[in-house]
Each structure stands twice: as structure tokens, then as C-alpha cells.
Design an enzyme around this catalytic site. Structure first.
Site, PDB file in Angstrom:
ATOM      1  N   ARG A  44       6.260   1.835  -1.436  1.00 25.51           N
ATOM      2  CA  ARG A  44       5.615   1.519  -2.725  1.00 25.51           C
ATOM      3  C   ARG A  44       6.658   1.372  -3.837  1.00 25.51           C
ATOM      4  O   ARG A  44       6.524   0.507  -4.718  1.00 25.51           O
ATOM      5  CB  ARG A  44       4.584   2.607  -3.060  1.00 25.51           C
ATOM      6  CG  ARG A  44       3.793   2.328  -4.324  1.00 25.51           C
ATOM      7  CD  ARG A  44       2.566   3.244  -4.469  1.00 25.51           C
ATOM      8  NE  ARG A  44       2.080   3.205  -5.837  1.00 25.51           N
ATOM      9  CZ  ARG A  44       2.143   4.222  -6.699  1.00 25.51           C
ATOM     10  NH1 ARG A  44       2.634   5.397  -6.322  1.00 25.51           N
ATOM     11  NH2 ARG A  44       1.711   4.079  -7.930  1.00 25.51           N
ATOM     12  N   HIS A  48       6.923  -1.922  -6.053  1.00 24.60           N
ATOM     13  CA  HIS A  48       6.710  -1.899  -7.508  1.00 24.60           C
ATOM     14  C   HIS A  48       7.968  -2.244  -8.294  1.00 24.60           C
ATOM     15  O   HIS A  48       7.889  -2.729  -9.418  1.00 24.60           O
ATOM     16  CB  HIS A  48       6.141  -0.551  -7.960  1.00 24.60           C
ATOM     17  CG  HIS A  48       4.666  -0.458  -7.799  1.00 24.60           C
ATOM     18  ND1 HIS A  48       3.871   0.386  -8.547  1.00 24.60           N
ATOM     19  CD2 HIS A  48       3.817  -1.114  -6.962  1.00 24.60           C
ATOM     20  CE1 HIS A  48       2.599   0.245  -8.174  1.00 24.60           C
ATOM     21  NE2 HIS A  48       2.541  -0.650  -7.210  1.00 24.60           N
ATOM     22  N   TRP A 187      -5.939   4.759   3.896  1.00 22.40           N
ATOM     23  CA  TRP A 187      -6.618   3.543   4.361  1.00 22.40           C
ATOM     24  C   TRP A 187      -6.890   3.567   5.865  1.00 22.40           C
ATOM     25  O   TRP A 187      -7.775   2.884   6.336  1.00 22.40           O
ATOM     26  CB  TRP A 187      -5.753   2.315   4.059  1.00 22.40           C
ATOM     27  CG  TRP A 187      -5.743   1.881   2.626  1.00 22.40           C
ATOM     28  CD1 TRP A 187      -6.637   1.037   2.036  1.00 22.40           C
ATOM     29  CD2 TRP A 187      -4.803   2.224   1.609  1.00 22.40           C
ATOM     30  NE1 TRP A 187      -6.301   0.846   0.711  1.00 22.40           N
ATOM     31  CE2 TRP A 187      -5.181   1.558   0.428  1.00 22.40           C
ATOM     32  CE3 TRP A 187      -3.649   3.042   1.572  1.00 22.40           C
ATOM     33  CZ2 TRP A 187      -4.479   1.669  -0.777  1.00 22.40           C
ATOM     34  CZ3 TRP A 187      -2.961   3.157   0.374  1.00 22.40           C
ATOM     35  CH2 TRP A 187      -3.367   2.477  -0.777  1.00 22.40           C
TER      36      TRP A 187
HETATM   37 FE1  DDH Z   1      -0.563  -0.696  -2.937  1.00 17.12          FE
HETATM   38  N1  DDH Z   1      -1.546   0.821  -3.899  1.00 17.12           N
HETATM   39  N2  DDH Z   1      -1.597  -2.038  -4.057  1.00 17.12           N
HETATM   40  N3  DDH Z   1       0.524  -2.173  -2.094  1.00 17.12           N
HETATM   41  N4  DDH Z   1       0.517   0.704  -1.934  1.00 17.12           N
HETATM   42  C1  DDH Z   1      -1.376   2.166  -3.674  1.00 17.12           C
HETATM   43  C2  DDH Z   1      -0.583   2.744  -2.717  1.00 17.12           C
HETATM   44  C3  DDH Z   1       0.278   2.043  -1.881  1.00 17.12           C
HETATM   45  C4  DDH Z   1      -2.571  -1.778  -4.972  1.00 17.12           C
HETATM   46  C5  DDH Z   1      -2.932  -0.519  -5.444  1.00 17.12           C
HETATM   47  C6  DDH Z   1      -2.465   0.668  -4.903  1.00 17.12           C
HETATM   48  C7  DDH Z   1       0.375  -3.503  -2.341  1.00 17.12           C
HETATM   49  C8  DDH Z   1      -0.663  -4.088  -3.083  1.00 17.12           C
HETATM   50  C9  DDH Z   1      -1.547  -3.403  -3.878  1.00 17.12           C
HETATM   51  C10 DDH Z   1       1.485   0.411  -0.989  1.00 17.12           C
HETATM   52  C11 DDH Z   1       2.070  -0.817  -0.750  1.00 17.12           C
HETATM   53  C12 DDH Z   1       1.633  -2.020  -1.299  1.00 17.12           C
HETATM   54  C13 DDH Z   1      -2.218   2.891  -4.573  1.00 17.12           C
HETATM   55  C14 DDH Z   1      -2.332   4.396  -4.627  1.00 17.12           C
HETATM   56  C15 DDH Z   1      -2.893   1.969  -5.332  1.00 17.12           C
HETATM   57  C16 DDH Z   1      -3.929   2.252  -6.416  1.00 17.12           C
HETATM   58  C17 DDH Z   1      -1.212   5.022  -5.466  1.00 17.12           C
HETATM   59  C18 DDH Z   1      -1.370   6.513  -5.469  1.00 17.12           C
HETATM   60  O1  DDH Z   1      -2.380   6.997  -5.990  1.00 17.12           O
HETATM   61  O2  DDH Z   1      -0.486   7.210  -4.903  1.00 17.12           O
HETATM   62  C19 DDH Z   1      -3.188  -3.012  -5.412  1.00 17.12           C
HETATM   63  C20 DDH Z   1      -4.309  -3.115  -6.438  1.00 17.12           C
HETATM   64  C21 DDH Z   1      -2.577  -4.017  -4.720  1.00 17.12           C
HETATM   65  C22 DDH Z   1      -2.910  -5.450  -4.753  1.00 17.12           C
HETATM   66  O3  DDH Z   1      -2.295  -6.223  -3.999  1.00 17.12           O
HETATM   67  C23 DDH Z   1      -3.885  -5.982  -5.456  1.00 17.12           C
HETATM   68  C24 DDH Z   1       1.457  -4.242  -1.738  1.00 17.12           C
HETATM   69  C25 DDH Z   1       1.626  -5.762  -1.851  1.00 17.12           C
HETATM   70  C26 DDH Z   1       2.249  -3.316  -1.094  1.00 17.12           C
HETATM   71  C27 DDH Z   1       3.526  -3.533  -0.340  1.00 17.12           C
HETATM   72  O4  DDH Z   1       4.221  -2.620  -0.027  1.00 17.12           O
HETATM   73  C28 DDH Z   1       4.006  -4.869  -0.003  1.00 17.12           C
HETATM   74  C29 DDH Z   1       1.822   1.626  -0.275  1.00 17.12           C
HETATM   75  C30 DDH Z   1       2.808   1.737   0.892  1.00 17.12           C
HETATM   76  C31 DDH Z   1       1.056   2.653  -0.822  1.00 17.12           C
HETATM   77  C32 DDH Z   1       1.000   4.116  -0.386  1.00 17.12           C
HETATM   78  C33 DDH Z   1       1.870   4.992  -1.252  1.00 17.12           C
HETATM   79  C34 DDH Z   1       1.768   6.448  -0.897  1.00 17.12           C
HETATM   80  O5  DDH Z   1       2.345   7.237  -1.648  1.00 17.12           O
HETATM   81  O6  DDH Z   1       1.157   6.815   0.098  1.00 17.12           O
END
Ligand code: DDH
Length: 289
Positions: A44, A48, A187
Site C-alpha cells: 500500500r 500510495h 478481502w
Molecule cells: Fe487499496 N485500500 N484501494 N489498493 N489497498 C486499502 C488497503 C489496501 C482503495 C482503498 C483502500 C488499490 C486500490 C484501491 C492495497 C493495495 C491497493 C484500504 C484500507 C482502503 C480504504 C486501508 C486501511 O484501513 O488500512 C480504493 C478506493 C482503491 C481504488 O482503486 C478505487 C490499488 C490499486 C492497490 C495496489 O497495491 C496496486 C493494499 C495492499 C491494502 C492493504 C493494506 C493493509 O495494511 O493491509
């Protein structure tokens, strides 16, 4: 155009492999965190730090490692990512020649591979920038939104529909934390293993709106232990997004191939490389035994 990658010819693949190995080793050693791995939060962070990229004005992206500074570090979307930055900080001390942008993206590649995902090609050359290069807040996706919003937001980053669907499959990893995003839960049933389960579950399980006092999210009807965000469910409410989800649900190799290419593209958004910049493919710890 774009920010030019520094020429780092003095550093060879094995010097980056050494950092990769150090991160991978720490991921194995510190298995008490969250679902058993810091890997998801490292993925993440890589995402980000890159996903702020804006094709319109060429701002944002991973190049400058600017999430060290406010306002980027204090963007609500980045809540919790100080944990990932802190995890990686010791490697910035030990290998002080690596930039934050390179370290954070390398951390994401390492986590994807060590958690069983595809090999992701990686290039060095990001150069630390100061706080004046922080992208404005609000560039990262809002989880409460629908398919047209998701399509537009990823198009702003320069992503195609297919790349968008592939990237969101990273939600096979980790979960939501109420104290970070307000949402809650994993998930999949294996949040520390990189799989195509996100697509299988979203298509094959039945999902209902969770009754709770938090923000609108979905739960699986059968076990009520899994979650989907409105922006995840959006992928099944749009016919062209859904078609791609079906392809990935049916073919994990295809998902791995497409994810790998899209993730590399994401991490390199806004960066120009010369032809001589080498693409590195790192060995996993397992492969080196
Ligand atoms: Fe995500 N993401 N993400 N995400 N994401 C969250 C957690 C993680 C969205 C929202 C959230 C991608 C796209 C989107 C990962 C990878 C990727 C969380 C929760 C939210 C909310 C955060 C928390 O509470 O800890 C949304 C909206 C989108 C969107 O596309 C519309 C993408 C593109 C990626 C990527 O890696 C390419 C991962 C891994 C996590 C889990 C993190 C954790 O600590 O566990």
C-alpha cells in the site's frame, strides 16, 4: 518528458538484491503484525507513493519520496502508512545511498514477490525531493465511489481499464483498519498470500451491505467475515470492468502477468529512464536457498 531517473550505474543488481533480501528477511521475522505480515502495508505504501501521479500536469508519483512531508503524510488517505515507512527506515540508514522513492517502491515489489505474487521488474533512479514537491491531497481514490469515478481516477494516472482492474486485485492482500480508513476487515481468507481470490470472491460470493455504525461497506453473506468497499463492488456493476474480473477469476496466470506489468508502470509513473537503465528482476528468498 517527466522527471529523469538518476544514472546509478555504480550500483549493480546485487546491491539492490541485498536490500531486497534484508526487507524480505524482516518480513519473515516480524510475523506478529496484523494478519501475520507487514507485506500488505508495504504494498500500500508503494502504491500510495505512486498513485498521486497526474498525467495532466505531470505532478505526483514515486520519484521524490515526498510522503515524508506534510501535507502528503497527513492526507487522510495515507493514514497508517507511517507504519510501513517506519518498517523501512532502518534500510535507509544502513544503505544510505538509496532514495526514499527507490526504497519504498522496492519494498512493494519485495512484498508482492515474497507473498507469492508475480515477479515485478524494477528500476532504480528516483531522487529525493523536498516538501515543495508534495502532490496536493485528494489524488488517491475515495473508497465510497462508483465505477465511472474509478475509471476517471485511474485514467488521470494514465491507466487503462484493464490496468485498473488488474491493480485493484492487490486487494487480495491485507485489509481495512477502522482507525486508519474507517473501514474494517480483510478481502480474502488468506490476506498474506498474493492470489486472484479478490476476483473469485467478488464474483462468486454474495455480498450485502454490512449493518454497522461505520461507513458503507459490504460483507459476504455466507461468513460475514470478509469485506468489499463500494469502489470494489463497482467493478462488478460495470460491464466492461466485470468482463475483466471474470478473466482474472478464471486465470491466475493472466492476472499475475497483467498485474506485474501494471504495477511496474504504476511505480514508474512520471519517471523517464534512459535506454541504458537496467530493469532488475529480484530473486525471492526461497529461490536463493
Ligand atoms: Fe487499496 N485500500 N484501494 N489498493 N489497498 C486499502 C488497503 C489496501 C482503495 C482503498 C483502500 C488499490 C486500490 C484501491 C492495497 C493495495 C491497493 C484500504 C484500507 C482502503 C480504504 C486501508 C486501511 O484501513 O488500512 C480504493 C478506493 C482503491 C481504488 O482503486 C478505487 C490499488 C490499486 C492497490 C495496489 O497495491 C496496486 C493494499 C495492499 C491494502 C492493504 C493494506 C493493509 O495494511 O493491509
Amino acid at each position: 518528458s517527466g522527471l529523469n531517473a538518476a544514472q546509478v550505474s555504480s550500483k549493480a543488481q546485487d546491491e539492490y538484491q541485498e536490500i531486497y533480501n534484508a526487507i524480505a528477511k524482516k518480513l519473515q521475522d516480524e510475523d506478529e503484525y496484523d494478519y501475520g505480515s507487514y507485506g500488505p502495508v508495504l504494498v500500500r505504501l508503494a502504491w500510495h507513493s505512486s498513485g498521486t501521479y497526474d498525467t495532466n500536469d505531470k505532478t505526483g508519483g514515486s520519484y521524490g519520496g515526498t510522503m515524508r512531508f506534510a501535507p502528503e503524510s497527513t492526507d487522510d488517505a495515507n493514514n497508517g502508512l507511517e507504519i510501513a515507512r517506519k518498517f523501512l527506515d532502518e534500510f535507509k540508514v544502513k544503505y544510505d545511498w538509496i532514495s526514499y522513492g527507490d526504497l519504498w517502491t522496492l519494498g512493494g515489489v519485495c512484498a508482492v514477490q515474497e507473498l507469492g505474487g508475480p515477479k515485478v521488474k524494477w528500476r532504480a533512479g528516483r531522487v529525493d525531493q523536498d516538501a515543495s514537491k508534495c502532490p496536493p491531497n485528494g489524488k488517491l481514490p475515495d473508497a465510497s465511489r462508483d465505477a465511472p469515478y474509478v475509471r476517471n481516477l485511474f485514467a488521470r494516472m494514465g491507466m487503462t481499464e484493464r490496468e485498473t482492474v488488474a491493480l485493484i486485485g492487490a486487494h487480495c492482500l491485507g485489509g481495512c483498519h477502522a482507525d486508519r480508513s474507517g473501514y474494517k476487515g480483510p478481502w480474502t481468507f488468506s490476506p498474506t498470500v498474493f492470489t486472484n481470490d479478490f476476483y473469485k470472491l467478488i464474483l462468486e460470493d454474495k455480498w450485502q451491505v454490512k449493518k454497522w455504525d461505520g461507513p458503507k461497506q459490504y460483507e459476504d453473506v455466507k461468513t460475514k467475515s470478509l469485506m468489499m468497499l463500494p469502489a470494489d463492488i463497482a467493478l462488478t456493476e460495470d460491464s466492461s470492468f466485470k468482463k475483466i474480473c471474470v478473466e482474472y477469476a478464471n486465470d491466475q496466470d493472466l492476472f499475475f502477468k497483467d498485474f506485474s506489468a501494471a504495477f511496474q508502470k504504476l511505480l514508474e509513473s512520471g519517471i523517464s529512464y534512459t535506454k541504458s537503465t537496467k530493469e532488475f528482476v529480484f530473486k525471492t528468498l526461497d529461490e536463493q536457498e
